[in-house]
Design a protein around this motif. Sequence first.
Motif, PDB file in Angstrom:
ATOM      1  N   PHE A 194      31.839  40.638  34.642  1.00 49.19           N
ATOM      2  CA  PHE A 194      32.088  39.278  34.143  1.00 49.19           C
ATOM      3  C   PHE A 194      30.856  38.740  33.415  1.00 49.19           C
ATOM      4  CE2 PHE A 194      35.201  38.334  37.906  1.00 49.19           C
ATOM      5  CZ  PHE A 194      36.076  39.282  37.417  1.00 49.19           C
ATOM      6  N   SER A 223      39.532  38.771  28.992  1.00 45.25           N
ATOM      7  CA  SER A 223      38.128  38.361  28.972  1.00 45.25           C
ATOM      8  C   SER A 223      37.742  37.696  27.662  1.00 45.25           C
ATOM      9  CB  SER A 223      37.235  39.577  29.230  1.00 45.25           C
ATOM     10  OG  SER A 223      37.453  40.578  28.243  1.00 45.25           O
ATOM     11  N   PRO A 245      41.217  39.671  35.035  1.00 51.56           N
ATOM     12  CA  PRO A 245      40.223  39.963  36.086  1.00 51.56           C
ATOM     13  C   PRO A 245      40.803  40.481  37.398  1.00 51.56           C
ATOM     14  CG  PRO A 245      39.853  37.817  35.098  1.00 51.56           C
ATOM     15  CD  PRO A 245      41.192  38.265  34.639  1.00 51.56           C
ATOM     16  N   HIS A 252      40.433  31.783  34.591  1.00 54.17           N
ATOM     17  CA  HIS A 252      40.089  33.191  34.359  1.00 54.17           C
ATOM     18  C   HIS A 252      41.071  34.190  34.938  1.00 54.17           C
ATOM     19  CE1 HIS A 252      36.818  36.557  34.826  1.00 54.17           C
ATOM     20  NE2 HIS A 252      37.171  36.505  33.565  1.00 54.17           N
ATOM     21  N   GLN A 284      35.660  34.249  27.440  1.00 49.47           N
ATOM     22  CA  GLN A 284      34.389  34.266  26.716  1.00 49.47           C
ATOM     23  C   GLN A 284      34.325  33.140  25.690  1.00 49.47           C
ATOM     24  OE1 GLN A 284      33.726  37.833  24.432  1.00 49.47           O
ATOM     25  NE2 GLN A 284      31.540  37.460  24.246  1.00 49.47           N
TER      26      GLN A 284
END
Length: 375
Positions: free
Chosen positions: A292, A206, A276, A201, A210
């Motif tokens: 998140f 994102s 992130p 991550h 995902q």
Amino acid sequence: MQWGIFTVGDVTRDPTTGRTPSEAERIQDTVTIAKKVEEVGLDVFATGEHHNPPFVPSSPTTLLGHIAALTERIILSTSTTLITTNDPVKIAEDFSVLQHLSAGRTDVMLGRGNTGPVYPWFGQDIRQALPLSVEHYGLLRRLWREEVVDWEGKLRSPLQGFTLAPRPLDGVPPFVWHASIRTPEVAELAAYYGDGFFANHIFWPSSHTQKMVELYRRRFAHYGHGTPTEAIVGLGGQVFMRRNSQDAVDEFRPYFDSAPVYGHGPSLEEFTSLTPLTVGSPAQVIDKTLGFRDYVGDYQRQLFLIDHAGLPLKTVLEQLDLLGEEVVPVLRKEFAIGRPAEVPAAPTHQSLLRARAANEAATPDATPTEGLTKQ
């Protein structure tokens, strides 16, 4: 939900002072950081595995065994154990010993690593990375669960009548996370066995994380381990904090710009907008981390990277104080709000023991091995 940190163990020049710590200093600093993780009330300390400079954690279980003797509560994990180039017999032995030394405060995160030359160093072919992952892990599971193992595969010499010593503590193997940055086959492997999936991550947007987590959850349910909501998910993350956000940006920028992993690429502002990475105040870290859940759902473990790129030990310990005092207490409360009852907690040795006892009570004729088939 479990909160902690992971380290990659890099030995990197501090760009603000020009000083590079020795390997011995970096290893001792890592021990100090792990002790601080427990002191500030976090749950997990995890270390990577690397076999090349500028990294020092080439023997994670040695390091974690020493930390086990200096701590009482935190879970000791790897953030990568190389399932491809390590022999599964040796992995099984090392982590069984670590279980006993830590009174069960042990789990393992398996991955393929990101250093191509490591494969020939350990007599393997990088072109076989995925087949090695699958075959080695299949053997590792049997070594932890069967008293006598007869096994034959394609990429390793066969075993005949092999018994692991020591056996896993209380007959319960360490919980396994399968870690990946970009490889859907790893998510599939985790789902097939009903293990945990850890999305690294830290380098990807994102949307990519995902997709990986959704694939894992969907396939976890497909293989009959429970609903997608019951799948066990962990995430990585990166933070640097000061109480004033601009102070954090100004202080961290030279470390970011010269970092061996992502320096000399996108700007700090671009990277924080796309990934992130959070550089700012504790409130900003809280807000971004809460986000998140919007794209992976409720999950079980969050680990932050805070000690890389040449940051001095004093600064890292200050980051841990902020995490323990201002960030994680808020996140624990906020993540608990609206968390569905069917979302399981992160597995621990004690919870796996309880699950085995429940399985055996429900099926009295089951052997201990049969009761652990989905643990």
